[in-house]
Motif scaffolding. Structure first.
Motif, PDB file in Angstrom:
ATOM      1  N   TYR A 198      52.041  85.622   4.258  1.00 42.10           N
ATOM      2  CA  TYR A 198      50.851  85.174   4.956  1.00 42.10           C
ATOM      3  C   TYR A 198      51.159  84.921   6.434  1.00 42.10           C
ATOM      4  CZ  TYR A 198      48.086  84.373   0.699  1.00 42.10           C
ATOM      5  OH  TYR A 198      47.376  84.524  -0.460  1.00 42.10           O
ATOM      6  N   LEU A 257      48.673  83.826   8.640  1.00 40.96           N
ATOM      7  CA  LEU A 257      47.826  82.705   9.075  1.00 40.96           C
ATOM      8  C   LEU A 257      47.431  82.870  10.542  1.00 40.96           C
ATOM      9  CD1 LEU A 257      49.710  79.730   7.358  1.00 40.96           C
ATOM     10  CD2 LEU A 257      47.935  81.215   6.444  1.00 40.96           C
ATOM     11  N   LEU A 267      41.583  80.750   8.793  1.00 41.46           N
ATOM     12  CA  LEU A 267      42.484  80.997   7.674  1.00 41.46           C
ATOM     13  C   LEU A 267      43.422  79.824   7.468  1.00 41.46           C
ATOM     14  CD1 LEU A 267      43.598  82.809   5.485  1.00 41.46           C
ATOM     15  CD2 LEU A 267      44.991  83.971   7.212  1.00 41.46           C
TER      16      LEU A 267
END
Length: 336
Positions: A187, A189, A194
């Motif tokens: 991830y 981000l 988010l």
């Protein structure tokens, strides 16, 4: 578990409001390991004082991340006692949830001691002295630092759960550990929206582990639980991409979910199971085609390795997705 970083401590900046820090005692000489760990992690990052539990070698690895209003950490330790002394208390009253993923650990605070094994968890307070002790046998655990105010409307009485046995091996525990692993691995981000969503998901899962009230349980089903289940589905797919017969029922059976539930998870993010599998296979094929270490593999071999059984179908879908053929992609690094 994590705490606020020291202003002078260099960390890897991933966005204006998220930081990350990795540390391993293996990167230092034996004489420098303990003082480096104490300063770089123990005093500056997590406000903890580490020391070997007994004579002999010790080891520690940490991957610490700070998100807005929340901290996460993944740890691997052996022969180590990590204490928060009164001298290190800094006014932070966050609650720290630690989940053991392998090995054994002992947690102590408020005059209570708990022995913890895989699948067990403990809640401790950053506002009070306490410690965790890891024997010579290696242990791995993940930690989540949760602001008390974030739990106020979700958990009936988190204070009463401090250093007490929590239900072991729950789905929420497994999902939280996997979700944190996925955050570490993939991830980025990249947007504030988010990051806020991830923080909400982590708080949802933490509340479920500690003991969420009825309204929080219902909300988590559509929030943190759904997000973590989708992450688990994606992780399972990526672990099994090389199998050409990767199917929705097979993934559902491994994760103890229904095929329809998995379909709904993908629908919630505007995708389908089949689209995700195809996209991941194409992405892995693209990576292998551009990796010099796989320059000796034929395009057909690579297609087979990522789960395509038909070379013509692979070539068509690859060109449709990337706008060029697999041969074109492979030629670029060779010319370079």
């Amino acid at each position: 578990a994590t705490s606020r970083r020291h202003e002078d401590q260099p960390m890897t900046m991933q966005s204006p409001d998220i930081t990350g820090f990795r540390f391993s005692t293996a990167d230092f000489g034996e004489r420098d390991r303990l003082p480096s760990f104490r300063e770089q992690i123990g005093r500056m990052i997590v406000k903890l004082d580490p020391e070997p539990l007994s004579a002999g070698a010790f080891h520690a690895e940490a991957n610490v991340r700070e998100l807005p209003g929340l901290g996460i950490g993944s740890w691997a330790c052996s022969n180590l006692k990590i204490a928060r002394s009164r001298e290190l208390l800094d006014g932070n009253d966050d609650l720290v949830l630690t989940i053991i993923t392998s090995g054994n650990t002992r947690a102590s605070q408020r005059g209570r001691d708990i022995e913890l094994g895989p699948g067990q968890a403990v809640l401790q307070s950053s506002a009070e002295a306490g410690n965790m002790a890891v024997p010579v046998s290696p242990s791995r655990f993940v930690g989540l630092r949760l602001p008390r105010r974030a739990l106020a409307s979700l958990v009936r009485d988190p204070e009463d759960m401090l250093v007490r046995p929590l239900p072991a091996n729950t789905e929420a525990m497994r999902l939280l550990a996997l979700y944190i692993r996925e955050l570490d691995d993939s991830y980025q981000l990249a947007t504030a929206e988010l990051r806020r969503a991830v923080v909400r998901h982590l708080v949802d899962l933490g509340a479920l582990i500690i003991g969420a009230n009825r309204d929080a349980v219902a909300a988590a089903e559509d929030g943190g639980v759904a997000a973590a289940r989708l992450a688990a589905v994606k992780a399972d797919i990526n672990d099994n991409l090389s199998y050409g017969d990767l199917t929705l029922p097979a993934v559902a059976a491994r994760l103890r979910l229904t095929p329809r539930h998995i379909q709904r998870l993908f629908e919630s993010v505007g995708s389908t199971f089949s689209e995700f599998v195809l996209g991941q296979r194409l992405a892995r094929a693209h990576h292998l085609l551009t990796d010099p270490r796989h320059s000796g593999s034929t395009i057909g071999t690579i297609a087979f390795e990522v789960g395509f059984g038909d070379l013509s179908y692979f070539n068509r879908t690859f060109r449709r997705h990337y706008g060029v053929t697999p041969s074109d992609i492979r030629a670029v690094p060779r010319r370079s």
